[in-house]
Design an enzyme around this catalytic site. Structure first.
Site, PDB file in Angstrom:
ATOM      1  N   GLU A  45      -4.971   1.901  -2.478  1.00  0.00           N
ATOM      2  CA  GLU A  45      -3.978   2.930  -2.734  1.00  0.00           C
ATOM      3  C   GLU A  45      -4.103   3.995  -1.563  1.00  0.00           C
ATOM      4  O   GLU A  45      -2.983   4.686  -1.423  1.00  0.00           O
ATOM      5  CB  GLU A  45      -4.688   3.540  -4.122  1.00  0.00           C
ATOM      6  CG  GLU A  45      -4.733   2.579  -5.353  1.00  0.00           C
ATOM      7  CD  GLU A  45      -3.444   1.911  -5.356  1.00  0.00           C
ATOM      8  OE1 GLU A  45      -2.492   2.308  -5.470  1.00  0.00           O
ATOM      9  OE2 GLU A  45      -3.565   0.618  -5.682  1.00  0.00           O
ATOM     10  N   GLY A  53      -3.545  -0.863 -13.065  1.00  0.00           N
ATOM     11  CA  GLY A  53      -4.555  -0.859 -12.258  1.00  0.00           C
ATOM     12  C   GLY A  53      -4.814   0.350 -11.515  1.00  0.00           C
ATOM     13  O   GLY A  53      -6.043   0.810 -11.559  1.00  0.00           O
TER      14      GLY A  53
END
Length: 924
Positions: A336, A299
Site C-alpha cells: 500500500e 484487504g
C-alpha cells in the site's frame, strides 16, 4: 424545477435534456475538474437513521464548447432546485443556470443541461447538494461497527472505499482516474468522534446550529484521482511513529486493539524510507495515517495519506498471530505504501493499465520486505508463489492480458485479479533481472519525475526504461522495452519453451508456443513472446546468473524466430533453462535431458540444482503430465526425490500441484492409492521436522516455519504418523484450560492444522467450543483461522447450519469473511456437496446479500469448479450458471474460468485417471 431523486434511476426513469442521448461508458471530454470543495455532515448517533448530506463545489475548466455537464452520481438524492452554476475567473462572477437534468443509470451519469453554452477556455463553479443513507455495503461511504468490551456496547464508525468507481456513491464527481483534481474536505460530526482524511486538519470549530457537533476542515490535497479520496469518523486510538523527515505517521485501531498496532507502526516509517531511496523522490504529503477498519472487504486500500486496512491485514499480536501473519502484514503495508508513488503520485490514465499500479506495488513490496527483514528470505518465496499462481490462472484460454481493454465500468473490478497483481509483478521482476539494477532504478525515477501528479500509460514507462537501458548498455541498441514487454502485457498467457538437444553437435533447437491446460484447444500460432534465455549446465551450475545469454525473438507479424543454442555440454550432462525462474515461462526437454535431471535429483547431489529450479522442475513436469506431454512415470521419477528434500519451495510446488489431483481423486475409488502415495512421500519430511510436536520459533527460520505448517496440514489430512493424535492432544489440552481465551497451548504456527483436525475428528462440543472462542477472540487473524477451521466438520447438519449462519447477515460473521467461510466449507469432502447445493438453491438471496459488491460472488465459484470432474456435473453447473445470469451478471470472467477449469478436470479424469493410478501404485 423539481427535486430529482437519483435513486429512481434504478427504475429506468430519466428526464429529458440534450445530454440524455450520450450513452458511452466513459465521460465526455469537454470538461475537466480542477478542484473540489466537499462538505459532508454525517449522523452516526441514531442507529435507526444513519445518513449523510452535504454539498460539493467543483471548479471546472471547459476544454470544448458544450451545453451540458455530465458527471457521476449513484444512489444519491440531489435536489436540483439547489444547484448553482457560475462562470468564475474574470473580474466578476457571471451566473449561469441549469435548464434540466437527466440520469443514465447504466453508466451512473448525472447530466445537467445549462442555460448558456459553456465556452472553451473558461472556468465555472458547479455547486450540488446531495444526501443518502449511510449503508453497510462496504463500498462508497459506509458504516462499520465494533463492540466496546468495557461498556459492552456497539460503537459505530464511518469510512470510505472508493476504488475503483465508488466515489460516486459518496458525492457527485468526475469518477474516472484521468480526472485528477485537488480536494478540500470538510467533515461535520459529533464531537465525540475523530475526523480523518487524506490531509492534516486545518481547523475544527463548533457547528453553527447543531449542539455538540463540529466542522473539521482539512488542508487542500495535491492533485489526485477520485478513487484515492478518503475520510473516516471514528473513536479510535492511535500509535504515533517518528520519521526523521518530519512526516507525521500514525496507526489507528479500535481502543481494545491498539496494542496490536506496534508492528505496523514500527514498520511503516521504514517502508517509506526505503521507497524514498528506491525511487529517489521524497514522500510528498505531510502525514500518513493507516487505519484498521472492522468491516472492510478490499484487504487494504492505498488512499493517499489515509491508508485503510482490514484488521487482519494491519494488526499483529505476538501472542495470537503467527510468523506467517506477520509476514503478510509486512507485505501488505509495503504494497500500500508503494502505491503512494506508483498509483497515487503517478496514476494510470484508465483502468486498462491497472497493472501499472498493482503489479509494481506487488513487486517493489517484495523488494522492500526483503530489505527490511532479510532474515525472512521472503523474496524467493514471494516470487515463486506469484509464478505458481499465474502458471495456473494464465494457462486458461479464458484468462486475459495484463493490460486489458475495459469497455464498461462493471469490468473494472474483475481486473483486480492474479493477472494484474502476480503476473504483473512477475513480468516486472523479469524486466528488473534483464535490465540490471542501475537501468531499472534510473528508468523508474525518470518516469515518476516526468509524470508526477499526472496520468500515464504503459508506453510512457517503456520509453523511460528504454532510454535508461540504452544509456547503461544493459539492452542492445536495436532492442526496446516496448517491443519486449508488449509481448508479455498485451497478449494472454505465457509460453512453454520446447528444448530439443542434439547431443552430437552439442546444440539445442528451441521453439515456443502458448501453454494451455485445455487440451481441446489447438496451440498452433498461439502467440509469440520475447523471451530472455538464461541457462546453465551440470558442470558450471551458474544459477545465480539470471541475465539472459540469448533471446527468443518475434517477427513484426508475431511469428517466433527459430532459435538454436550452441556450445552445450555433452550427452552426460543436463542443461536447465530459466535460472531461478527469472521469467514466467515453462520448459520441456527431450527425454535424455529429463533422464539426466532425474538422476541428479535422485542422488545425494540433488542440491547442486538451485532450490528455485528444483521447484520449477516439479511444477513443469506435473503440468506436462496433466496435459499428456509427459508420462506420469517421468513426473513421479522427478518428485520421488522429495523424500530427500528439506527446503520449502520444492514442497510448495509439489503440494500446489497435487492439491488439484487430490480434489478429484478423493471422490473416486482409487483414492486409497493416492493416500498411500502421499503418506510415503511426506513421512520423511514430517519426521525430519519432528512432526507437530514443536514449532520453529526463530524469525531467522521463517521458511522452515511455513514448511512445517504446510507439511503438518497434509500429514494430518492424510493421517501420517502421529499427526492426528498429536493434534487432538493439543486441542484437548486447550479445552481443559480454565481460561482458554487467555491461555492456548496450541503452537502458533500450526493452530489452523490443529483446529481443523480436531473439528474433523471431533464431536459437536468441539465445534461449539471453537465457535465460542471465535466470538470472544479479539485478534482478527485468530478469528480468521477459527472460521476456516469450523468448515472442516464432517457432520452434514453442522455444516448446513454454518452455511445458513454465514449468509444470514445478522450474526457474528462479518460480510467480508463470508466468502472465506464458504470456501472453507466447500474445501472439505462433505462440505463440497453441501456448498454446491446451497449456492444453487440460494443464488438469488446470496446475490442480494452481496449487493452492490456483486464481484464477491466470484469468490464462491473456484472451490467448487476445482472439484467438479464429471461431464454430468459440468453440464449441471453450466445450466445453473445459464439460468442465474441476473444474479451472476458482473462476474462473466469468473464464470468462463470456472467452466473451463471443470472441463480441464473432466479431460484429466478421462485421460489420466487410470494412468496416474497405475503409476503411483508402481512407484510407491
Amino acid at each position: 424545477m423539481k427535486c430529482v431523486f437519483l435513486i429512481l434511476a434504478a427504475l429506468g426513469l430519466s428526464f429529458a435534456g440534450e445530454g440524455s442521448t450520450y450513452d458511452h461508458f466513459r465521460l465526455p471530454t469537454a470538461l475537466r475538474p480542477q478542484s473540489y470543495d466537499v462538505r459532508i455532515l454525517t449522523q452516526l448517533e441514531n442507529p435507526d437513521d444513519f445518513h449523510f448530506n452535504g454539498t460539493v463545489k467543483i471548479q471546472i475548466e471547459v476544454l470544448q464548447n458544450t451545453h451540458n455537464i455530465t458527471l457521476h452520481s449513484k444512489d444519491l438524492t440531489i435536489d436540483d432546485t439547489e444547484i448553482t452554476l457560475s462562470q468564475i475567473g474574470g473580474e466578476e462572477t457571471t451566473e449561469n443556470c441549469i435548464t434540466s437534468t437527466a440520469v443514465n443509470p447504466t453508466h451512473d451519469f448525472y447530466i445537467l443541461n445549462t442555460c448558456k453554452e459553456l465556452l472553451a477556455g473558461q472556468f465555472y463553479e458547479l455547486s450540488l447538494p446531495f444526501s443518502a443513507k449511510l449503508q453497510d455495503q462496504l463500498a462508497g461511504y459506509y458504516r462499520s461497527s465494533y463492540v466496546n468490551t468495557v461498556a459492552n456496547e456497539t460503537r459505530w464508525i464511518s469510512v470510505t472505499q472508493f476504488e475503483p468507481a465508488a466515489a460516486r456513491l459518496a458525492f457527485p464527481c468526475f469518477d474516472e482516474p484521468g480526472y485528477k483534481a485537488s480536494f478540500a474536505i470538510t467533515l461535520g460530526y459529533h464531537k465525540k468522534y475523530t475526523g480523518l482524511s487524506n490531509m492534516p486538519v486545518n481547523e475544527t470549530r463548533p457547528h453553527e446550529s447543531i449542539p455538540d457537533y463540529v466542522w473539521t476542515s482539512f488542508e487542500e490535497s495535491l492533485p489526485m484521482s477520485t478513487y484515492l479520496v478518503a475520510y473516516s469518523l471514528n473513536d479510535f486510538s492511535h500509535k504515533p511513529s517518528t520519521l526523521p523527515n518530519g512526516t507525521l505517521f500514525r496507526t489507528w485501531a479500535r481502543p481494545n486493539a491498539i496494542d496490536q498496532c506496534d508492528y505496523a507502526a514500527e514498520l511503516g516509517p521504514k517502508v517509506l524510507k526505503y521507497y524514498e531511496e528506491l525511487f529517489g523522490i521524497k514522500f510528498p504529503l505531510p502525514k500518513v495515517d493507516q487505519i484498521a477498519v472492522p468491516d472492510f472487504s478490499a484487504g487494504a486500500m492505498e488512499n493517499w495519506g489515509l491508508v485503510t486496512f482490514a484488521e487482519s491485514t494491519l494488526l499483529y499480536s505476538p501472542e495470537y498471530s503467527s510468523q506467517e501473519a506477520k509476514q503478510e502484514t509486512a507485505n501488505i503495508v509495503a504494497h500500500e505504501l508503494a502505491h503512494q508513488w506508483f498509483g497515487n503520485l503517478v496514476t494510470m490514465k484508465w483502468w486498462t493499465d491497472l497493472w501499472l499500479n498493482e503489479g509494481f506495488a506487488t513487486y517493489v513490496a517484495s523488494l522492500c520486505v526483503e530489505d527490511i527483514h532479510p532474515q525472512w528470505r521472503t523474496l524467493q518465496l514471494e516470487s515463486m508463489s506469484n509464478l505458481l499462481t499465474i502458471f495456473r490462472k494464465d494457462s486458461l484460454e479464458s484468462s486475459h492480458p495484463i493490460s486489458r481493454p475495459i469497455e464498461m465500468t462493471s469490468q473494472i473490478s474483475e481486473s483486480f485479479d492474479e493477472i494484474s497483481y502476480q503476473k504483473g509483478s512477475s513480468v516486472i521482476r523479469m524486466m528488473h533481472l534483464f535490465l540490471g539494477e542501475e537501468a531499472f532504478r534510473t528508468g523508474l525515477k525518470s518516469y515518476l519525475e516526468k509524470y508526477t501528479y499526472k496520468n500515464a500509460e504503459q508506453d510512457n514507462l517503456w520509453e523511460s526504461l528504454t532510454q535508461a537501458a540504452h544509456k547503461t548498455g544493459s539492452l542492445p541498441k536495436d532492442y526496446n522495452i516496448k517491443t519486449i514487454m508488449d509481448s508479455w502485457t498485451l497478449q494472454t498467457g505465457y509460453p512453454v519453451i520446447n528444448v530439443t538437444r542434439d547431443y552430437t553437435s552439442r546444440t539445442a533447437k528451441l521453439s515456443q508456443e502458448r501453454y494451455l491446460l485445455n487440451t481441446d484447444v489447438s496451440r498452433a500460432h498461439k502467440g509469440c513472446w520475447w523471451v530472455p534465455l538464461s541457462y546453465t549446465n551440470q558442470e558450471e551450475k551458474d544459477f545465480n546468473n539470471t541475465a539472459p545469454k540469448e533471446w527468443m525473438e518475434c517477427t513484426e507479424t508475431g511469428e517466433s524466430v527459430p532459435k538454436t543454442i550452441h556450445d552445450l555440454p555433452g550427452p552426460d550432462q543436463w542443461v536447465i533453462f530459466n535460472n531461478q525462474l527469472s521469467a514466467p515461462y515453462k520448459v520441456n526437454y527431450d527425454a535424455q535431458n529429463w533422464k539426466l535431471l532425474i538422476e541428479t535429483l535422485n542422488s545425494e547431489d540433488y542440491h547442486s540444482i538451485h532450490v528455485v529450479n528444483r521447484a520449477q522442475l516439479i511444477d513443469d513436469v506435473l503440468y506436462f503430465a496433466w496435459t499428456g506431454e509427459q508420462d506420469y512415470e517421468i513426473a513421479l521419477q522427478v518428485i520421488s526425490y522429495l523424500e530427500r528434500e528439506r527446503e520449502l519451495l520444492p514442497w510448495k510446488s509439489a503440494f500446489d500441484n497435487l492439491q488439484f489431483v487430490s480434489g478429484i481423486l478423493r471422490q473416486t475409488p482409487n483414492f486409497r492409492f493416492f493416500k498411500n502415495f502421499t503418506r510415503r512421500l511426506i513421512t520423511p519430511i514430517y519426521e525430519h521436522l519432528n512432526g507437530i510436536n514443536d514449532t520453529v520459533a526463530s524469525e531467522e527460520q521463517q521458511d522452515k516455519t511455513i514448511l512445517k505448517a504446510i507439511v503438518a496440514d497434509w500429514a494430518c489430512s492424510f493421517e501420517v504418523s502421529d499427526c492426528v493424535t498429536q493434534a487432538l492432544s493439543f486441542y484437548r489440552s486447550w479445552r481443559s484450560e480454565a481460561n482458554p481465551d487467555e491461555v492456548n497451548p496450541v503452537p502458533l504456527g500450526i493452530r489452523g492444522v490443529v483446529y481443523c483436525t480436531a473439528i474433523k475428528h471431533g464431536c459437536d462440543e468441539d465445534w461449539d467450543f471453537l465457535w465460542t472462542r471465535y466470538q470472544k477472540a479479539n485478534v482478527a487473524t485468530e478469528k480468521q483461522i477459527i472460521l476456516d477451521s469450523l468448515g472442516c466438520s464432517q457432520e452434514v447438519w453442522v455444516l448446513q447450519r454454518y452455511l445458513e449462519r454465514n449468509f444470514d447477515g445478522m450474526g457474528d460473521i462479518r460480510k467480508q469473511d463470508s466468502t472465506s467461510v464458504f470456501q472453507a466449507i466447500a474445501d472439505s469432502e462433505v462440505g463440497f456437496l453441501l456448498a454446491k447445493k446451497y449456492l444453487m438453491d440460494n443464488v438469488d438471496s446470496i446475490s442480494k446479500f452481496y449487493h452492490p459488491q456483486s464481484e464477491s460472488m466470484s469468490e464462491l465459484l473456484p472451490p467448487l469448479s476445482e472439484q467438479i470432474f464429471t461431464q454430468r456435473d459440468y453440464d449441471e453447473f453450466m445450466n445453473f450458471m445459464a439460468s442465474s445470469k441476473d444474479q451472476l451478471k458482473d462476474i462473466e470472467q469468473t464464470i468462463s474460468q470456472s467452466l473451463e477449469t471443470m472441463l480441464i478436470n473432466v479431460q484429466w479424469k478421462e485421460r489420466n485417471y487410470e494412468r496416474f493410478t497405475r503409476a503411483i501404485s508402481k512407484h510407491f
